[in-house]
Design a protein around this motif. Structure first.
Motif, PDB file in Angstrom:
ATOM      1  N   GLN A 195     -22.811 -19.615   5.010  1.00  0.00           N
ATOM      2  CA  GLN A 195     -22.677 -20.137   3.658  1.00  0.00           C
ATOM      3  C   GLN A 195     -21.216 -20.476   3.365  1.00  0.00           C
ATOM      4  O   GLN A 195     -20.304 -20.004   4.045  1.00  0.00           O
ATOM      5  CB  GLN A 195     -23.195 -19.123   2.641  1.00  0.00           C
ATOM      6  CG  GLN A 195     -24.679 -18.797   2.784  1.00  0.00           C
ATOM      7  CD  GLN A 195     -25.164 -17.820   1.729  1.00  0.00           C
ATOM      8  OE1 GLN A 195     -24.433 -17.485   0.803  1.00  0.00           O
ATOM      9  NE2 GLN A 195     -26.400 -17.357   1.870  1.00  0.00           N
ATOM     10  N   THR A 196     -21.013 -21.269   2.343  1.00  0.00           N
ATOM     11  CA  THR A 196     -19.659 -21.641   1.928  1.00  0.00           C
ATOM     12  C   THR A 196     -19.210 -20.708   0.813  1.00  0.00           C
ATOM     13  O   THR A 196     -19.941 -20.516  -0.171  1.00  0.00           O
ATOM     14  CB  THR A 196     -19.613 -23.095   1.450  1.00  0.00           C
ATOM     15  OG1 THR A 196     -20.014 -23.953   2.528  1.00  0.00           O
ATOM     16  CG2 THR A 196     -18.194 -23.466   1.020  1.00  0.00           C
ATOM     17  N   THR A 204     -16.397 -21.770   5.361  1.00  0.00           N
ATOM     18  CA  THR A 204     -17.668 -21.243   5.865  1.00  0.00           C
ATOM     19  C   THR A 204     -17.508 -19.774   6.252  1.00  0.00           C
ATOM     20  O   THR A 204     -16.534 -19.401   6.913  1.00  0.00           O
ATOM     21  CB  THR A 204     -18.147 -22.045   7.082  1.00  0.00           C
ATOM     22  OG1 THR A 204     -18.293 -23.410   6.703  1.00  0.00           O
ATOM     23  CG2 THR A 204     -19.487 -21.514   7.585  1.00  0.00           C
TER      24      THR A 204
END
Length: 547
Positions: A223-224, A211
């Motif tokens: 967001q990843t 992350t």
């Protein structure tokens, strides 16, 4: 023949410039890639190290506070409120500090936020009741209404908590704190100014599960990140690669792990620093253009000379011109003797003598200037360098209507180091302090030693003004106090700091230094290892009198 020689000379010079442009461009590309890539990995590693050191420091602060008797026994809630309010005032990074009883009820809190609420279901209580606990970055849902942001997104925090044991050694509650994640941005800005080869560099902090915790674009946070290079960073590798990011662009990406500091094991974070490949190679493109431009100019010039000096004169003149080009590029140290007509001989000898004299003079002037402006022991600027720099900095600040911070530093009880460990150890301490100050100051600022253990820093301030210089002073205090080894002995040193600000406190260099010295005197009188801004004590006294 003159026309043929001129054309041949032009063709040769243009061909040489083209070959040099290609060869130097190719080699410069590789060298620059390595240089910038190494720089990217260094930036990532420095950022990771600073994050870990900051977390380690604040974890220690919370652990020490949890041993205070007033907090452990919870027998005087008013005193508890005074203690945690003072902590938040001194260290603004603590956005919220709360004291929980054994059942998880908030019995004391800064700003009375969450006072009376039961948060026993939160990880900060569940883990903090067992041992000193540091939680990963998260949105503070319970505090979102108390700390609204312009974007509407909740602030992110890092939890630090420690169990409270009463005099009998029984669990009596939890000291819980929230650190604003914004301090990571402060760390990033203090380490990296985005100048030189590392222009337009983006820094990312990634959690163990991928992350994005910190990014230049707030939209990317949370967001990843799916990137092969991230796997290497998680394996505690340090290095750099050219990687294609999700936006489809290639970036020079440096990576480094945040794998803890001393007894702090870290949270498995990784730091990535990236720069667009096209931006990184801009100097190579400019170099190729310059080489071709110079080559075309030389081609025209040599063609005219060759046409005019054909025959006996052409050969020696071409030799001299070629040697001058080599000298300009640094390939030779002096012009060779060239024989020919009498005027050519005189010219060759005169130019050779001139280059020798200029080289000797330039070397001597460089050495004299360096000696005149630097302290021989620490390598910092001396009083002369300070006077010259401060005058220029004041003139610039006056033109740009900006601010300057003047920090007068004095090492506390430095004489004890000399008396206990010897003057050689004292010199090592001064050199280590100088290294740490150079690490603290930003590009464009000046650190100078003006005598003994007295030093001065001139810092250009942004819109933050007084708050910015406070953060800067706190960083210096934190860096200097870190222990180190000298002469086989573990030593530590404290520093007192007095601060004057232009133009609030004075307009001239001498008066600014005087105000900073006065503030330094106050800092010494307050117990040392602290900083004082000029006039701050008087303002506090006036506030107390009105109260």
């Amino acid at each position: 023949m003159r026309i043929q020689i001129a054309l041949a000379t032009a063709v040769l010079v243009v061909a040489l410039a083209g070959a040099m442009s290609y060869v130097i461009g190719q080699r410069s590309t590789n060298d620059l890639m390595k240089q910038i890539g190494t720089g990217m990995s260094d930036i990532a590693l420095q950022m990771a190290d600073e994050l870990d050191r900051t977390m380690w420091t604040h974890r220690g602060e919370v652990a020490v506070l949890s041993t205070l008797r007033a907090l452990r026994n919870l027998d005087d809630i008013d005193q508890v409120n005074v203690l945690i309010s003072r902590l938040q005032h001194e260290l603004s990074i603590f956005t919220w500090i709360g004291v929980l009883d054994a059942e998880g009820n908030v019995v004391a809190a800064t700003g009375d936020i969450l006072l009376g609420k039961n948060i026993s279901a939160r990880p900060i209580y569940q883990y903090g009741s067992k041992e000193v606990f540091i939680g990963d970055v998260h949105d503070a849902k319970l505090l979102a209404k108390e700390f609204p942001t312009p974007t509407g997104e909740p602030l992110q925090f890092v939890d630090i908590a420690a169990p409270l044991l009463n005099d009998a050694g029984h669990f009596n509650g939890v000291l819980a704190t929230h650190l604003s994640w914004e301090w990571a941005n402060i760390v990033r800005r203090s380490l990296f100014s985005g100048l030189g080869l590392h222009r337009n560099v983006d820094i990312f902090v990634i959690s163990a599960n991928g992350t994005i915790l910190l990014a230049p674009d707030i939209v990317m946070r949370g967001q990843t990140l799916e990137l092969d290079i991230f796997d290497e960073a998680r394996k505690s590798h340090v290095g750099w690669k050219i990687a294609e990011w999700p936006d489809g662009k290639d970036y020079l990406t440096g990576f480094g792990p945040a794998d803890g500091h001393l007894d702090y094991a870290g949270l498995g974070w990784s730091v990535l620093a990236r720069q667009n490949v096209e931006t990184a190679l801009t100097p190579v493109t400019e170099l190729r253009t310059d080489i071709l431009g110079v080559g075309l100019g030389l081609a025209a010039l040599f063609s005219l000379i060759a046409w005019w000096g054909a025959g006996y004169v052409v050969g020696p003149l071409v030799k001299i011109a070629h040697a001058a080009g080599q000298l300009k590029r640094g390939e030779i140290d002096n012009l060779p003797d060239v024989t020919g007509a009498r005027e050519i001989n005189i010219l060759s000898h005169s130019l050779r003598s001139l280059v020798i004299k200029l080289t000797e003079k330039d070397t001597a002037l460089g050495e004299m200037k360096h000696i005149a402006h630097h302290d021989p022991l620490t390598g910092l600027g001396n009083r002369l360098a300070l006077d010259v720099y401060l005058e220029h900095a004041l003139a610039q600040a006056n033109r740009q209507r900006s601010r300057l911070g003047i920090l007068a530093l004095d090492l506390d009880d430095f004489k004890l180091i000399n008396d206990r460990l010897g003057h050689a150890a004292g010199d090592e301490v001064l050199c280590e302090v100088a290294r740490r100050l150079r690490r603290c100051v930003r590009g464009g600022d000046l650190a100078a030693r003006i005598g003994g253990d007295e030093m001065v820093i001139v810092a250009h301030l942004g819109d933050g003004g007084e708050q910015e210089v406070r953060v800067f002073a706190e960083r210096i205090l934190g860096d200097i106090v870190m222990p180190f080894i000298t002469g086989g002995h573990r030593a530590s040193i404290n520093v007192s700091i007095g601060i004057g600000i232009y133009p609030e406190h004075a307009m001239s260099a001498d008066t600014l230094l005087e105000k900073a010295d006065q503030a330094l005197y106050v800092a010494k009188s307050k117990g040392k290892h602290c900083y004082v801004i000029y006039g701050e004590e008087q303002r506090n006294q006036n506030s107390g009198s009105r109260a």
